[in-house]
Design an enzyme around this catalytic site. Sequence first.
Site, PDB file in Angstrom:
ATOM      1  CD  GLU A 214     -27.070   4.752  48.557  1.00 37.61           C
ATOM      2  OE1 GLU A 214     -27.340   3.634  47.953  1.00 37.61           O
ATOM      3  OE2 GLU A 214     -27.611   5.090  49.580  1.00 37.61           O
ATOM      4  CD  GLU A 321     -29.591  10.042  52.097  1.00 38.05           C
ATOM      5  OE1 GLU A 321     -30.057   8.868  52.774  1.00 38.05           O
ATOM      6  OE2 GLU A 321     -29.311  10.352  50.835  1.00 38.05           O
TER       7      GLU A 321
HETATM    8  C1  GLA Z   1     -30.498   6.140  50.637  1.00 40.46           C
HETATM    9  C2  GLA Z   1     -30.855   7.485  49.444  1.00 40.46           C
HETATM   10  C3  GLA Z   1     -31.979   8.062  49.888  1.00 40.46           C
HETATM   11  C4  GLA Z   1     -33.024   7.190  50.600  1.00 40.46           C
HETATM   12  C5  GLA Z   1     -32.620   6.448  51.751  1.00 40.46           C
HETATM   13  C6  GLA Z   1     -33.628   5.578  52.297  1.00 40.46           C
HETATM   14  O1  GLA Z   1     -30.014   6.923  51.662  1.00 40.46           O
HETATM   15  O2  GLA Z   1     -29.756   8.136  49.140  1.00 40.46           O
HETATM   16  O3  GLA Z   1     -32.589   8.853  48.740  1.00 40.46           O
HETATM   17  O4  GLA Z   1     -34.005   6.386  49.552  1.00 40.46           O
HETATM   18  O5  GLA Z   1     -31.488   5.759  51.203  1.00 40.46           O
HETATM   19  O6  GLA Z   1     -34.181   4.449  51.523  1.00 40.46           O
END
Ligand code: GLA
Length: 422
Positions: A214, A321
Amino acid sequence: MQSPISIHGLRGGLLTATLLVVALTARSADTPVTLKAAFKDDFVVGTAVNRSMVMGGAGFRRSEEQGAKDIALLKEQFNQISPENDLKWQLIHPREGADGYDFGPADAFVNFGLSNKMDVVGHTLVWHSQTPNWVFAGTNPPPAVTNAPAVAAIGTNAPGTNRPGPGRFGPGGFGRYDGPRASREELLQRMRDHIHTVVGRYRGKVKCWDVVNEALADGPATNVLRKSLWLEIVGPDFIAKAFQYAHEADPDAILRYNDYGLENPVKRRKLITLIKSLQEQKVPIHAIGSQAHVNVGTTFETMDQTLTELATLGLPIHITELDVNGAQGGQQGFGADIAGNAATTGGGLVSDADRKLADAYAGIFRAFLKHRDTVKLVTFWGVNDAVSWRANGKPLLFDGTNQPKPAFAAVIAEAEAANSKR
Ligand code: GLA
């Protein structure tokens, strides 16, 4: 009448999908229908796991008995795991110094994956969130907060954005550190020590790492990189340095850059700009991680377009994710950033949530299958709705009692439809 495994049949209504779930569940007595088998010729199918899943016992929102069932489902359905939290800096390296590591849960996670013959992913090495304050602390006074324009790594930040802003989880626990800062050299040394220690410990065991998580900013196209402490203290090359250190520590590991919101064309363009720049600098980056925290409004076309554009980078794409938020509050955006998207699970479920979820998952997996030459891994962010970070949005394929939902049937139907055409 439509075939029960026709994807379009599923679109016809919840009844068809429900019948299919019943049929699949009935079949499951001897040979369960599984995600990992359904997509075995396409991509690995994984899930995030929490601490109690790899260590046993009662856990977050789960009794010991529920936990045991979660583990059984995890072993049955998935062939890859990612740690929901235990490899994040805050958890694995909470204190400064060589003895500041807590390896227990991370070791348990890695051993669980290897002993169950699952691919093990490490998440994550460098992130603006869930990183302890000591990492950024030093003796240099923090800059005064101004409204002046700031030049970012690639592109220029818009005026008025040179403010720290809240921590990802707001003030408190994970609030942004605003005390005296480390120098660039100190912070790079800490980053190098951390990466060498953690990646080195699991060398040859953790197959793939989220090296940087991120680093891209949300908002207008002109704000490319997030104004994190990494960027402010080290400068834009913190990303390249992190990849370089990880590659030194395990030259065989697959190193990926991971971010969210890539379904949004503006964010996706920033990702492409960033990765091209890293590639031009010969930074060892081997895969794109697309978190895909999406919502039930997500269509085949959106995901197809996303993957088509990401594929131009020439790297494998990992969906890292995946979850599909069914809460009304989560329908405005694709963000995973809690600070900027506080209503993600507010307002109760959208109407007809099970059917919308099944439709969305069908379209999303149809796109993954269309791009099977590029999409090499799909990781769900949780085993079932009860343990999801977006539990109120019921975003996964299994409910809180580990029963498959119509969305599970929809995803399996996509695999069967694709297989029948080959
Ligand atoms: C992001 C992070 C994850 C998790 C999600 C939800 O996507 O990469 O590790 O923490 O947020 O909070």
